[in-house]
Design a protein around this motif. Sequence first.
Motif, short mmCIF file in Angstrom:
data_model
loop_
_atom_site.label_atom_id
_atom_site.label_comp_id
_atom_site.label_asym_id
_atom_site.label_seq_id
_atom_site.Cartn_x
_atom_site.Cartn_y
_atom_site.Cartn_z
N VAL A 66 96.76 81.89 21.65
CA VAL A 66 96.34 81.85 23.05
C VAL A 66 95.52 83.09 23.38
O VAL A 66 94.45 83.01 24.01
CB VAL A 66 97.59 81.77 23.97
CG1 VAL A 66 97.21 82.09 25.39
CG2 VAL A 66 98.21 80.40 23.86
N VAL A 67 96.00 84.24 22.94
CA VAL A 67 95.29 85.48 23.22
C VAL A 67 93.89 85.46 22.64
O VAL A 67 92.90 85.78 23.30
CB VAL A 67 96.08 86.69 22.66
CG1 VAL A 67 95.23 87.93 22.66
CG2 VAL A 67 97.32 86.90 23.47
N PHE A 68 93.81 85.01 21.38
CA PHE A 68 92.50 85.01 20.74
C PHE A 68 91.54 84.05 21.40
O PHE A 68 90.38 84.35 21.60
CB PHE A 68 92.64 84.63 19.27
CG PHE A 68 92.92 85.80 18.40
CD1 PHE A 68 93.93 85.75 17.46
CD2 PHE A 68 92.20 86.96 18.53
CE1 PHE A 68 94.21 86.84 16.67
CE2 PHE A 68 92.47 88.06 17.74
CZ PHE A 68 93.48 87.99 16.81
N ILE A 69 92.04 82.87 21.72
CA ILE A 69 91.12 81.89 22.28
C ILE A 69 90.63 82.35 23.64
O ILE A 69 89.46 82.18 23.99
CB ILE A 69 91.79 80.50 22.35
CG1 ILE A 69 92.03 79.99 20.94
CG2 ILE A 69 90.94 79.54 23.13
CD1 ILE A 69 92.54 78.60 20.87
N SER A 70 91.50 82.98 24.41
CA SER A 70 91.02 83.47 25.70
C SER A 70 90.04 84.62 25.49
O SER A 70 89.10 84.79 26.28
CB SER A 70 92.19 83.93 26.56
OG SER A 70 92.87 84.97 25.92
N ALA A 71 90.23 85.38 24.42
CA ALA A 71 89.28 86.45 24.14
C ALA A 71 87.97 85.88 23.63
O ALA A 71 86.91 86.41 23.90
CB ALA A 71 89.86 87.43 23.12
N CYS A 72 88.07 84.80 22.87
CA CYS A 72 86.85 84.19 22.33
C CYS A 72 85.95 83.69 23.43
O CYS A 72 84.73 83.60 23.26
CB CYS A 72 87.20 83.01 21.43
SG CYS A 72 87.93 83.49 19.88
N SER A 73 86.51 83.36 24.54
CA SER A 73 85.69 82.82 25.62
C SER A 73 84.69 83.85 26.12
O SER A 73 83.84 83.55 26.94
CB SER A 73 86.57 82.35 26.77
OG SER A 73 87.23 83.46 27.33
N MET A 74 84.80 85.06 25.61
CA MET A 74 83.87 86.08 26.07
C MET A 74 82.68 86.25 25.17
O MET A 74 81.85 87.10 25.40
CB MET A 74 84.58 87.43 26.15
CG MET A 74 85.68 87.45 27.17
SD MET A 74 86.38 89.07 27.25
CE MET A 74 87.28 89.11 25.73
N SER A 75 82.60 85.46 24.11
CA SER A 75 81.49 85.64 23.18
C SER A 75 80.17 85.37 23.85
O SER A 75 80.06 84.52 24.73
CB SER A 75 81.63 84.69 21.99
OG SER A 75 82.58 85.20 21.11
N ARG A 76 79.18 86.06 23.38
CA ARG A 76 77.85 85.83 23.92
C ARG A 76 77.34 84.53 23.37
O ARG A 76 77.62 84.16 22.25
CB ARG A 76 76.94 86.97 23.51
CG ARG A 76 75.58 86.86 24.15
CD ARG A 76 74.84 88.11 23.93
NE ARG A 76 74.17 88.12 22.65
CZ ARG A 76 73.13 88.88 22.40
NH1 ARG A 76 72.66 89.67 23.33
NH2 ARG A 76 72.56 88.87 21.22
N ILE A 77 76.55 83.84 24.14
CA ILE A 77 75.97 82.59 23.66
C ILE A 77 74.62 82.92 23.05
O ILE A 77 73.70 83.34 23.74
CB ILE A 77 75.82 81.60 24.81
CG1 ILE A 77 77.18 81.41 25.47
CG2 ILE A 77 75.27 80.30 24.30
CD1 ILE A 77 77.26 80.26 26.40
N TYR A 78 74.55 82.74 21.74
CA TYR A 78 73.31 83.12 21.05
C TYR A 78 72.31 81.98 21.12
O TYR A 78 72.65 80.82 21.19
CB TYR A 78 73.61 83.44 19.58
CG TYR A 78 74.51 84.61 19.42
CD1 TYR A 78 75.81 84.46 18.97
CD2 TYR A 78 74.07 85.89 19.74
CE1 TYR A 78 76.64 85.53 18.83
CE2 TYR A 78 74.89 86.96 19.59
CZ TYR A 78 76.17 86.78 19.15
OH TYR A 78 76.99 87.85 19.00
N THR A 79 71.07 82.34 21.02
CA THR A 79 70.04 81.30 20.93
C THR A 79 70.13 80.68 19.55
O THR A 79 70.72 81.24 18.63
CB THR A 79 68.63 81.90 21.10
OG1 THR A 79 68.42 82.81 20.04
CG2 THR A 79 68.54 82.62 22.43
#
Lengths: 169, 469, 102
Positions: A66-79
Motif C-alpha cells: 500500500v505504501v509503495f503504490i501510494s508513493a508510486c502515484s507520484m512518478s512523473r509522467i514521461y513522454t
Amino acid sequence: MNLTILVILLIGLVASAVVCVALSDLLKAAIALAITSAILSIIMFLMGAPLAAVFELSVCAGMITVVFISACSMSRIYTRKEHEQRQKARNRRFLLLPALLVALAVVVFLVLSPHITGVSPIPSGGSGSGVQAALWGSRQVDLIGQIILILTGVYGVIVFFKEKEADGK
Amino acid sequence: MPLLMIGIPLLAVILLNLGPRRWISKQTALYTALAATALQMALAAYMCFTVGIGSVSSIRFVEKLSVDLFSAVTLFTIGLVAMISLLVSRDASEGSRFSFFNLLLLIVAGMNGLVMVTDVFSLYVFMETVSAASFVLIAINKRGQELAGAFKYYMLSAVATVLMLTAICFLFLCAGSTGFAEVAACVSAKGNSPTLIAAFLLFTSGLMIKCGMVPFHTWVPDAYSNAPAPVSVLLGGIVTKVSGVYVLMRVYRDVFLNNAAVGNVLFALGIVSILVGALVAIGQDDFKRMLAYSSISQLGYIVLGVATGSPLGFVGALFHFFNHATFKSLLFVDAAAIETQTGTRSMSHMGGLAKRMPYTGVSSIIAFLSTAGIPPLSGFWSKLLIVIAVWRVSPALAMVALAASILTLAYFLVMQRKVFFGKPTEETREVREAGGNTVLAQVILSAVNILAGLAFPLLLFYLQGIGAL
Amino acid sequence: MSLLFALFLIGVILLFAIGIYSLLVTTNLIRVLVSIEVLTKGVTLMLIAVGYATGQMAQAEAYVITIIVIEVILLAIATGIVLGLYRESGDILTHDIPTPKE
C-alpha cells in the motif's frame, strides 16, 4: 515435508526478487515485491514459524505494498520518447543480473559442498504459540525499544505527511 | 534504576502531549525537556560514583538492563549534549518545535536504552530507534538539502543494518542466543572458527558505516552540515558516537574479547580516518562540513584507542569520547550561532567576527585548542592516553596520530583566521552576538572543557587507585 | 551443516546480491527503498535458516517479528522523506548516486 517443495519455493523467491528489481514499471515492481513477501511467508510457515509467517504476510505483503503504490502515484509522467530511452538504458543495465546470480549460486554451492553433512529433519509446521509467549518474557527490552520506535514513527509521520501550514503555529 | 533512565524521557514525552496545545506553551515544553535531561545528568553522575567498576543491574521488571561505569559516563554525556541542544534550539527557532522536543526526548530514551542493554539483538533494536529518530530530526524542516542528506544517511544506514543483522545471525548460530554473556562464552570457546570471523568482519563493517569511518563516511558531511542547528549539535555531539563508537567499544570489549583480527582492521580504518578527515577538512569552505570531517578524524582517534585492546587505550578512548562530545558540540553551537546571525555557512563570506561575537569567538578558540590536543585542556589528556596506548603496540602508528594533531591545528587556525579575524564582509557587518541561551550553552561547554582538562590527572590517580588501570 | 541450511544460505546470498546490485544501479528513489526491502527479506530468510539450524525456532520467530516491525516503521519514515523530496523538487523521483545535491 519434502525438500523439493522448499527448493522450488526458494527459487521462486529469488526469481520474484529479480523480477521485482528489474521491472521498469514501479507499480508492477511493488506487486512483485508483494509476491516475494508471500513466498517468504509460505517458506516460514513450512519451516515451523507460523507467527512470523502471519506477520510477514500481513505487514510486508499488505502494508508495504500500500505504501509503495501510494508513493508510486507520484512518478512523473514521461513522454513516449523519454520512456523508450529509459527502458533501453534500464534493460541494458539489468541484463547482467540473472547471469551474475547463477554464477554466484554455483560458486557458493561449490564452496559449501565439502561441509554439507546430511539432511536434518525439518520441523513440522506449527510449533506451539505457547513458546512464543514465553519468549516475549525474555525479549521485553526489545519491546521497550519498539515502543520508543513506534512513537518516533508517529512523530515522523506528523512531520512528513502534514501539508505545510501557512505559519499558523 | 536503569529503567528510570528510559522512563524519564518517555514520561516527559507523555507530559508534553497530555493536554491540548493551548495548555502547554513552548516555554513549558522547553523547561520540561530541560528538566528531563538535567535529571538524567544528575542520576548518571550519581551512578558513576556508586558503581565503581562493577555494575548495577535492574532486578525488578526487566532483568536485561545493566549499567556499568562505561554506561554511566555515556549516560551523563548524553544528558549533557541533549541539554545543550535544547538550549540552542531556543534561539535558532523554526517551526514545529513541539516535534523537535518530542523527537529529542525519544532519541535520548533510545540512546539510554542502547547503552544499558546486554544483548546483541537489543543493540540492533535500539540502534534502529536512534537512527529513525535522527532521520526525522535531520529533515525536520523539510528543506531540500536536509531531506537529501537524511535520505543518504538512511540508505547507508540500511545497508549497515543488514550487515550487522547478518553478523548477529552468525553469532546466534554459534551461541544459540544473543546475550553478551552467551556470545562471549562462545567466542572464548571457539576463537577463530570461520563463522565467527565472518561475524566479526560483517559486524565491524556495519559499525564502521554507522560511525562514519573512511571509506564509509560519505553520508556524514551531507547529514551534519545540512541539518538544522540544534540537530547538528545533537547529531555530531552524541548520536553518531553512541550508535557507532559506543557499540564498537562495548562489543569489542565484552563480546569479541579483543580479537586480534578485528583489532588490526580497526587500526587500519582508524588511522586512515584520522588522516583523511584532517586532510579534507583543510580544504572546506562550508563551516559545518569542515566540522563534519573533523568529527570523522576525531572518531578515528577513538577507534584507534579501542583497537589497542588495552585498558589504557580503552580509558583514553572513553575520555576522548566524552571530550569530543563537549568540544565538538561547542563548535557546532558556535556554528549555529554564526549561521543564525550571519545567515551563511560559507567561511569565505565571513570575517572579523571576533569583535562582534566575543563569546562565540572565545569559546571556539577553547574548543579548537581542545580538539587539537593542547594542554591543559581536556583534549590533550585523552589524546595523550590514546597515543601512549598505541605507542606500546606500534610506534609508527603513534607517530602518525601525533602528526595528524598538527593537521588538526592547521585547519582550525585557518578557520579562526577566516571567520573571526580578518576583515568584515557584507554579511558580517551587522551581526550581533547570539542570543542568551546559546551563550549559556557556550559558557557551560567551555567550562566543562577547561575543568575536565584540569581535573583529569586526579581522575587518573583515582582510576589507578581502584585498579582499573 | 545440513543441505537445507546450505540451500538457504545460497538463497540469502543471492537476495543480498540482488539488493546490493539494484541499490548500486538504480537512479529512482522508490527503487532504492525496494532494494532495501529485498535486503531485509534476505536477512529474514537468514534468521529463519539459523533458527532451523540451531533448533531455536521460537527465538528466531521473535527476532523476525521484531525486525519486521522495525523495518516497516523505518520504511514509513523513508517514504516520508521521499515524499518531502518529491514536493520540493517537483515530480521527479530520480537522483544521481552518490551525491544527491539539490
